[in-house]
Scaffold this active site. Structure first.
Site, mmCIF file in Angstrom:
data_model
loop_
_atom_site.group_PDB
_atom_site.id
_atom_site.type_symbol
_atom_site.label_atom_id
_atom_site.label_comp_id
_atom_site.label_asym_id
_atom_site.label_seq_id
_atom_site.Cartn_x
_atom_site.Cartn_y
_atom_site.Cartn_z
ATOM 1 N N SER B 655 0.819 -1.217 0.000
ATOM 2 C CA SER B 655 0.000 0.000 0.000
ATOM 3 C C SER B 655 0.850 1.263 0.000
ATOM 4 O O SER B 655 0.316 2.363 -0.169
ATOM 5 C CB SER B 655 -0.937 0.010 1.208
ATOM 6 N N LYS B 698 -6.186 4.783 7.954
ATOM 7 C CA LYS B 698 -5.014 5.526 7.476
ATOM 8 C C LYS B 698 -5.334 7.026 7.394
ATOM 9 O O LYS B 698 -4.552 7.881 7.826
ATOM 10 C CB LYS B 698 -4.578 4.990 6.119
#
Lengths: 302, 805
Positions: B655, B698
């Site tokens: 990611s 996040k």
């Protein structure tokens, strides 16, 4: 009947009784006095407050016979027949006497019994008769064997009865006498002592039948019935219709004690002994104090 | 493609409108009578249960908490209720082979009756047999036999004695036997007199003694034979007496069980045994059963073998059994043989055989937890063995492993016909499929439970009924409809997808229970939206100590994170950490440095073995992307190093690959990147940005850091476009976004991302094949071309003094 009387209690022996037992001799040999009989002797001694002396006789005749080379010991327990030497037999006798002594000690402790154990070597009859001189009652056991019924009073045992002066109690190996007491009276002069013996064995003078008297002759029966009705409420008189009907008598005494005169005519009959062997009772042979001593060996003949 | 606009606030959180519900609280709703979103699992369950062929056992796979056990049990019980009650099973003594107890099957409920009947029979025998032995007839016949035997011995001995007497020999007892000696005048002849006899006479006596000795031995040898004969006669007499006492009683039982041949067979054997062992009743009083069911040693010795060990009793059952064994040790599965200590030895008999879950579930269903059975030594192998053999054979594990050496039993196996349902994780299922060849053969039906379900008005309403069911089941307050809406929104957040609802019932139940607690604290009659939110906040607060510590370190500058200004070759990536059940995101500084090299992009995380394979793969994709885009016709001559600064633990996932690409491009183009933006997303070799996980955590992680330093309106997060549907952001994040204080960008390509980060166009190749002057891509290409030229020059200078092949 089985409970022992503690030594601190006075024994049930009235001063008027002609039958006082203070010392009992129980004689042993390889063929006599099994544990059941020993227990019976211990019970009786405890109940009467008597001292019990045990005598183990190492039969010298038996020992001497084992010196002969052709003598074999036939095992009763299936072991092979084999020669037996005197030392070997001595070892067996020693083991047997040690076992008997241990058993007696075990029986005496809970009964708080005065007892002694003695080993004598000699002729069985001589040793037993000599020892019996100092005792008020000689107790002998039946011969046990692995077949049929126990051989009550085989000739070797029966041969002891004659020379002994005092009363002799023959006990069965596996059956101490706890049951009824029966007396056979064949002559008037025997009655008092036999009845005293019966009461002694029964252990009480309380009311109720403690002994059944079998009388052979009708007049005597009537006389005794009147007499005991006055003096001995615990005694029941019954006529023995036929002395030969001793089988019925023995059957009636099963589990108990039969009191006989040492001069009883019954003892003369071999068939009586056979019937007796089949029965399940002990036998007390009583002598009249004077007559029997004068008469000598009056019973126990084959 | 121009950079996208920030996502509007409404795209950041999909609300559940309470107005869509036609109830005020879940108290008005009927409980959910099925399950939500488990159609596949349900169909598989019904198929697996319905198909009656062997080895079609089931494996219910899915994450814990999605209601696997509940659904399996519900479906099994529904099905089992329609099926017949299975047979009872008993173990009884095997009179022919005592170490192999016999298994008897009886119709449901008759096992207990049979056991009771045998008990009554034994009680009857306890009085009937002694009564028979105390009867006058038996006593007389027994006495006759004994008398005969004794007379036989007596006659033999008397005959011997007569013979001895006739030969003037006496039998003398010794302590252990007899010897024979001559007699004179009824007295035993002393040995010295014997020795004085003439030799001939001595010889004659010796001969007579030897002859009689032989006869005595013969009699003694014969005695055991006669005794044996007498014992045989007594035994026969005892058997006759026992037969008369036993037969009538057992005949009554025969009548009651005439439809069950195996029971009749057992009764026959029992009768034979009672009769054959009748002499056990002779010569002693019969034992009485001990108080309170206790068994005296004598009673046990004589009667235990006639008892009935009722192993499985379905007398009170309705339908087929559904058994869940939560401790599937071997002995709990297949049963066990217990032992008792007697005189220092361990002994057992069929009465000490205990049933296992397989016995109880036979002809029905057994549910087991896959992980638990795999953790139990030998249990998995034993279960497979039993399922393959289709019979339950009880073997002592200790015996199998030779741990003990004692007399044991081999009970007759019991035929097995049942369905086993294993419940376990997906990973276990796939591992078993891959590694255990038996597994696929035996467990042919996977029952795959879904983790989530699409969020639609219909499923939302079903979800509301599920909440009603949970509240009713657990005795909680009903949920107000705004409370329901909040739980639904939370269910979407749990799966990180605004279009889905979590089916993790355990998580939902926990949330509702905890919200109920706060509703009580707040004095609410129903569980409201505020109560649910309070429960969520409390859950997070209980778990986020470490997150706060990290945020604190960032605020204090211990962990270096810039949220303002611009830097070359540096940007904020986003990572997530999971501690227990709590997941949170946080920024991490990613930097890139460039120098001449051989076209290698070095992942420092990988070099120190912190980076996992997926992470390494992401970096290698970068290398491919750079080479293909900027150095297709010349060597890629850079050496780039990438690192997660201040990262001291394992890093996994791709990611951050987009962020790493942006850092590289910045370093190559020597164009600074805005530190006010954080990036998450993976990139492929064509520069497309791909979806990542935990996008909400996040974003919230970077938001929290920015807010702590003061939101500027420039700060935000660049996410993959594919993750836009997953957004279920916290209310405070959405609020700041709506105020323009924070931005979320969803990009599809790396070019969009770099434009947002640098404020410069990425640039697309024109018809001349060149990127526009000043664009990021042009700067990167020029830098790489320059590096290649330098390398080329270096190469030609190096080659000058060398000869070529």
């Amino acid at each position: 009947m089985t409970a022992g009387v503690p030594m601190t209690e006075a024994p049930e022996q009235g001063s008027s009784s002609s039958f006082v037992i203070r010392r009992i001799l129980a004689a042993f040999g390889p063929a006599t006095l099994s544990s059941g009989a020993l227990e019976g002797a211990a019970d009786l001694a405890a109940r009467l407050g008597a001292e019990l002396e045990a005598l183990f006789v190492e039969d010298t005749t038996l020992l001497q016979w084992t010196e002969l080379p052709f003598i074999r010991q036939v095992s009763l327990h299936g072991l092979p027949t084999a020669p037996i030497s005197p030392p070997e037999l001595e070892l067996q006798l020693r083991a047997l006497s040690a076992d008997a002594q241990n058993r007696l000690a075990a029986l005496a402790a809970p009964r708080r019994l005065r007892w002694s154990f003695r080993i004598a070597r000699g002729q069985v009859r001589g040793e037993v008769v000599a020892a019996a001189m100092g005792a008020d009652l000689l107790v002998l056991g039946s011969t046990s064997r692995p077949f049929g019924r126990e051989a009550l009073f085989d000739p070797s045992v029966r041969s002891l009865i004659g020379p002994v002066r005092g009363p002799v109690l023959l006990l069965r190996a596996a059956q101490p006498p706890h049951g009824p007491v029966h007396v056979v009276i064949e002559a008037a002069d025997q009655a008092g002592r036999l009845l005293d013996a019966a009461v002694m064995i029964a252990g009480t003078r309380a009311a109720g039948p403690v002994a059944t008297v079998w009388v052979a002759e009708a007049p005597l029966a009537r006389k005794l019935a009147e007499e005991v009705a006055r003096a001995r409420s615990a005694v029941r008189v019954q006529r023995l219709s036929d002395p030969a009907a001793h089988e019925a008598l023995i059957s009636a005494v099963a589990g108990g004690t039969l009191v006989l005169s040492a001069r009883s005519s019954l003892l003369e009959r071999q068939t009586w002994w056979q019937d007796f062997a089949r029965g399940r009772c002990a036998l007390l042979l009583v002598r009249s104090v004077v007559t029997d001593l004068q008469g000598g060996d009056a019973g126990a003949r084959d | 493609m121009s950079p996208p606009d920030p996502l509007p606030p409404e795209a950041l959180y999909r609300r559940c409108d309470p107005a869509q519900f036609d109830f005020e609280s879940t108290a008005e709703l009927a409980p959910l009578d099925g399950v939500i979103g488990q159609d596949r699992a349900l169909a598989a369950l019904r198929f697996g249960i319905g198909i009656r062929h062997a080895n079609y056992h089931l494996f219910a796979l899915g994450p814990p908490g999605v209601g696997r056990h509940a659904l399996v049990r519900q479906v099994l019980e529904e099905r089992a209720a329609t099926e017949p009650v299975p047979s009872d099973w008993c173990y009884v003594h095997n009179f022919a082979e005592p170490h192999r107890p016999r298994a008897l099957s009886l119709p449901a409920g008759r096992g207990k009756d049979f056991r009771g009947a045998i008990r009554e029979l034994l009680d009857e025998l306890r009085s009937a047999i002694p009564a028979a032995f105390e009867s006058e007839e038996f006593r007389i016949r027994k006495q006759a036999i004994e008398e005969t035997a004794k007379k036989r011995q007596e006659d033999a001995f008397n005959e011997l004695q007569e013979a001895a007497r006739a030969r003037q020999i006496a039998l003398l007892r010794t302590p252990v036997g007899m010897i024979l000696a001559p007699v004179r005048n009824d007295e035993v002849l002393p040995p010295d007199q014997f020795r004085r006899l003439p030799a001939d006479e001595q010889k004659q006596i010796q001969t007579r003694i030897e002859e009689l000795q032989g006869r005595l031995e013969a009699v003694l040898r014969q005695i055991p034979v006669w005794e044996r004969e007498a014992r045989t006669q007594l035994r026969q007499l005892a058997q006759d007496v026992t037969t008369s006492a036993v037969r009538q009683l057992i005949d009554e039982l025969r009548g009651a069980y005439r439809d069950l041949p195996s029971v009749l067979e057992h009764l026959d054997a029992m009768e034979r045994d009672l009769i054959e062992t009748a002499d056990q009743f002779v010569g002693g009083s019969m034992p009485q059963p001990g108080e309170g069911g206790a068994v005296t040693a004598r009673d046990a010795d004589r009667f235990r073998r006639y008892w009935v060990n009722l192993l499985v009793d379905h007398g009170s059952g309705h339908g087929a059994p559904v058994v869940y064994e939560d401790h599937p040790a071997v002995q709990n599965l297949v049963g066990r043989i217990e032992y008792v200590a007697q005189l220092g030895a361990l002994v057992t008999d069929f009465n000490l055989i205990k049933s296992g879950a397989l016995h109880r579930a036979n002809s029905g269903y057994l549910v087991l937890d896959a992980r638990r059975i795999l953790l139990q030594p030998f249990a998995w192998e034993e279960l497979k063995r039993v399922l393959r053999a289709r019979e339950i054979r009880i073997e002592s594990l200790a015996q199998t492993l030779s741990l003990i050496s004692t007399v044991t039993l081999e009970p007759e196996p019991i035929p097995l016909d049942l369905k086993v349902v294993l419940v376990g994780d997906r990973l276990l299922y796939y591992l078993l499929c891959a590694l255990d060849p038996d597994f696929g053969e035996l467990f042919k039906v996977p029952v795959d439970f879904a983790d989530d379900v699409g969020r639609t008005p219909d499923t939302s309403r079903q979800f509301a009924r599920l909440l009603a069911t949970i509240a009713a089941r657990d005795g909680l307050r009903p949920l107000a409809r705004d409370g329901v809406a909040q739980v639904i929104e939370r269910a979407s957040r749990v799966v990180d997808d605004a279009t889905k609802l979590s089916l993790h019932e355990r998580t939902i139940s926990d949330l509702v229970r905890e919200a109920d607690y706060f509703a009580a604290e707040n004095g609410h009659e129903t569980i409201t939206r505020a109560d649910v939110q309070q429960a969520v906040d409390a859950q997070i607060h209980r778990a986020d100590r470490l997150r706060e510590r990290i945020y604190e370190e960032i605020r204090r500058g211990t962990i270096l994170i810039d949220t303002a200004a611009a830097k070359v070759g540096q940007l904020n990536g986003l990572v997530v950490s999971t501690l227990g059940n709590f997941t949170f995101g946080r920024p991490v500084r990613i930097t890139a440095r460039i120098r001449l090299g051989r076209g290698q992009v070095v992942d420092i995380e990988r070099e120190v073995e912190f980076g996992g394979p997926i992470h390494a793969k992401g970096v290698l994709i970068l290398q491919g992307l750079l080479g293909a885009r900027f150095a297709a016709d010349r060597p890629l001559t850079l050496h780039a190093s990438l690192v997660f600064e201040q990262s001291y633990g394992p890093v996994e996932g791709d990611s951050a690959s987009a962020a790493e690409l942006y850092a590289l491009l910045s370093a190559l183009a020597e164009v600074p990147i805005k530190q006010s933006l954080a990036v998450t997303g993976s990139v492929n070799q064509h520069g497309q940005i791909q979806a990542i996980g935990a996008v909400n955590e996040k974003i919230e992680g970077f938001f929290d850091i920015c807010r702590a330093g003061g939101l500027t309106g420039e700060q935000g997060v660049i996410i993959p476009r594919a993750n836009a549907d997953h957004l279920m952001l916290r209310e405070d994040v959405v609020e700041e976004v709506s105020k323009g204080k924070f931005k979320i960008y969803a990009v599809e390509t790396a070019d969009q991302g770099i434009e947002l980060l640098t404020g410069r166009p990425a640039g697309e190749r024109g018809p001349d094949g060149l990127y526009p002057e000043g664009s990021i891509n042009q700067l990167v290409e020029a830098r790489l071309a320059g590096m290649a030229e330098i390398v080329r020059k270096f190469g030609s200078r190096d080659d000058g003094g060398r000869s070529h092949d």
